[in-house]
Enzyme design. Structure first.
Site, PDB file in Angstrom:
ATOM      1  N   TRP A 352       0.839  -1.204   0.000  1.00 43.16           N
ATOM      2  CA  TRP A 352       0.000   0.000   0.000  1.00 43.16           C
ATOM      3  C   TRP A 352       0.867   1.245   0.000  1.00 43.16           C
ATOM      4  CZ3 TRP A 352      -4.631  -1.573  -1.247  1.00 43.16           C
ATOM      5  CH2 TRP A 352      -5.083  -2.810  -0.811  1.00 43.16           C
ATOM      6  N   TRP A 405      -6.949  -0.441   2.620  1.00 45.88           N
ATOM      7  CA  TRP A 405      -8.404  -0.408   2.819  1.00 45.88           C
ATOM      8  C   TRP A 405      -8.779  -0.397   4.300  1.00 45.88           C
ATOM      9  CZ3 TRP A 405     -10.518  -4.678   5.343  1.00 45.88           C
ATOM     10  CH2 TRP A 405      -9.668  -5.778   5.486  1.00 45.88           C
TER      11      TRP A 405
END
Ligand code: FAD
Length: 518
Positions: A352, A405
């Site tokens: 990420w 997320w």
């Protein structure tokens, strides 16, 4: 063993001892996320038990500031719960049932405090509905045993889903991980077990003597929201008028929806600018409405006993209630999703970006993508976001921005009035393609196309993004691309923080690297 199995074992191993305990003193119902008197299985059982020997029923709710923290409960949600308790207290008082509200700072101290209270009241039986979150299942398993050591019988029953978790298995005896076949089995299970949709009667009246014997419990005060969870006066007013509390309100909304909107649900449910959905999630999450009642009511209004009968609108709406059940079953079966883990271990390898500026722009609704910004501003203002927009905003964070997320999942919980761990985690897993039954990772929502399709006239965007209020036509969806951008710039609307095409390509590459292209 899974936490749900730990609780089930605690219940079955102690069954004969619990059964042998005689009703005396009082029977207690512990309210948690089931803040209603109608169609509440554990409360109904408690009332029946109390009637057996004519002893009073006491209701109890425990406020734990640390529990609110641990569950990331949004201040608007805490406020909704406290307002609901106010209504519940009145409804119960009309039945001569006191609602005692105890504040227990540390969550670990809750079971001990409950046993103390039960002893103080001379109660012999405790009833509660089951919650599927890991800590709650473990806590209840321990409480069943510690109650027994004090000669108190505790019952914990499944009631939060239409069909209890663990009841639906695939042909190899396992939990389904894909929704569609699970949903077929869910329908077959309900049709095959006539009692599933039976509604439980509200509790009966307490004897008058309960008023004197437990006079101080009737005086129990609803506490203020704890520090860190307080709303400003303006917010308090806003949320109270947007989201009136209490089970009567839930029923009013349910009936209105079934009478006026359920038929057109299939055609309009994806349009965020139209009030076409039920807006019942806050009630289902707080338990002011039981999912079973929602399904029964939809059937009754449609004059059909079958979930696959009635209008397509009704069937589609019941399918959404099915999604809620599905994610709770998933949570009970794969409890590690409660521990910040993706459903499939390989998804932990996705790298990420953790770009704080991007995350902040997303939170503030300043990404330069009007539909995303409108969604994030609706969330801040209402504690609610339309389902289509939850999908667009979640997909945008995970895929366009490549922000983990779980940061979005957390932010949603911290702001949603209807925050529900299983549905939120499930929704994020679906959108980030890291969960159970995910959309394929290479399916990336194009915010512009979504916007033009579902908010075609731009009503939703203009409602929430004031800078774009005056922009006419299709330019509202992409003021700098479709329009000349001058007006948007003058109004202070930001340009896109990332380009669409390159972000899409970067995302596919990153997911492929992380999960090996599967
Ligand atoms: P309606 O369309 O009227 O649906 C009726 C009920 O069905 C809802 O109230 C809800 O209980 C259930 N439901 C509908 N859609 C879903 C779904 N996709 N998954 C699970 N249950 C569903 N819902 C929550 O209740 N709490 C959450 O914290 C939550 N977080 C979400 C996060 C993401 C990223 C996504 C994509 C969805 C999330 N949802 C959540 C599901 C859904 O968006 C909301 O339930 C819905 O928007 C609520 O509006 P409504 O009551 O008008 O729904």
């Amino acid at each position: 063993p899974r936490p749900i199995e730990v609780l089930q074992s605690a219940l079955s191993e102690t069954e004969s001892q619990r059964q042998a305990i005689e009703v005396k003193g009082a029977v207690v119902h512990w309210f948690k996320s089931d803040l209603r008197t109608r169609d509440n299985k554990a409360l109904h059982m408690a009332s029946e038990k109390a009637k057996e020997k004519g002893v009073p029923l006491i209701a109890m709710y425990i406020v734990s500031p640390q529990d609110f923290e641990a569950h990331l409960t949004a201040p608007a949600r805490v406020d909704f719960i406290l307002r609901t308790l106010e209504v519940l207290k009145e409804v119960l008082a009309q039945l001569n049932i006191p609602l005692h509200i105890a504040t227990v700072e540390k969550r670990k101290a809750i079971p001990g405090r409950i046993v103390e209270l039960l002893k103080e009241w001379g109660a012999s039986h405790l009833f509660a509905n089951m919650e599927y979150e890991v800590d709650e299942l473990r806590r209840e398993a321990g409480l069943v045993r510690s109650c027994l050591e004090n000669d108190i019988a505790m019952d914990v029953v499944p009631d939060t889903c239409v069909v209890a978790a663990g009841e639906i298995e695939n042909s190899t005896g396992k939990q389904y991980s894909v929704f569609t076949p699970w949903f077929r089995s869910w329908i077959a299970y309900i049709h095959g077990n006539g009692h599933v949709l039976d509604i439980f009667e509200p509790p009966g009246m307490n004897p008058d003597s309960a008023r004197d014997r437990f006079a101080d419990l009737f005086e129990s005060k609803i506490p203020d929201a704890p520090d860190g969870k307080k709303l400003s006066d303006e917010e308090k007013k806003r949320f109270s008028s947007m989201w009136p509390a209490g089970e009567h309100e839930a029923h009013r909304r349910l009936n209105k929806f079934c009478e006026e909107r359920i038929g057109s649900y299939i055609a309009q449910r994806d349009l965020p600018g139209v009030a076409a959905t039920s807006a019942l999630s806050v009630h289902l999450a707080s338990g002011t409405l039981n999912a079973r009642t929602a399904v029964s009511s939809a059937l009754a209004h449609s004059h059909t006993p079958r979930l696959d009968g009635g209008s397509t609108g009704m069937q589609t709406w019941i399918r959404e209630i099915g999604w809620r059940d599905f994610y709770k079953h998933v949570l009970a079966h794969w409890p590690y999703i409660c521990m910040n883990k993706p459903w499939k271990a390989t998804y932990s390898n996705i790298e990420w970006e953790y770009n704080p500026a991007h995350f902040e722009a997303w939170c503030a609704g300043r990404t330069g993508y009007p539909i995303v910004d409108a969604a994030m501003r609706q969330l801040r203002h209402c504690g609610y976001m339309h389902n289509r927009c939850r999908m667009i905003a979640a997909s945008f964070l995970a895929k366009h921005l490549l922000v983990d997320w779980r940061m979005g999942e957390r932010y949603f919980m911290e702001h949603l009035i209807d925050g529900d761990f299983a549905s939120n985690n499930g929704g994020w897993g679906y959108c980030a393609s890291t969960g159970v039954d995910p959309q394929p990772y290479f399916r990336i929502f194009n915010p512009l196309l979504q916007s033009e399709k579902f908010d075609a006239d731009g009503v939703y965007i203009r409602t929430w993004v004031k800078e774009l209020e005056g922009i006419g036509g299709r330019a509202v969806h992409d003021p700098y691309g479709r329009g000349k951008g001058e007006e948007a710039r003058l109004a202070g609307y930001s340009e896109r923080i990332v380009p669409h095409k390159e972000s899409r390509e970067r995302c596919i590459e990153r997911y492929q690297e992380g999960i090996g292209g599967t």
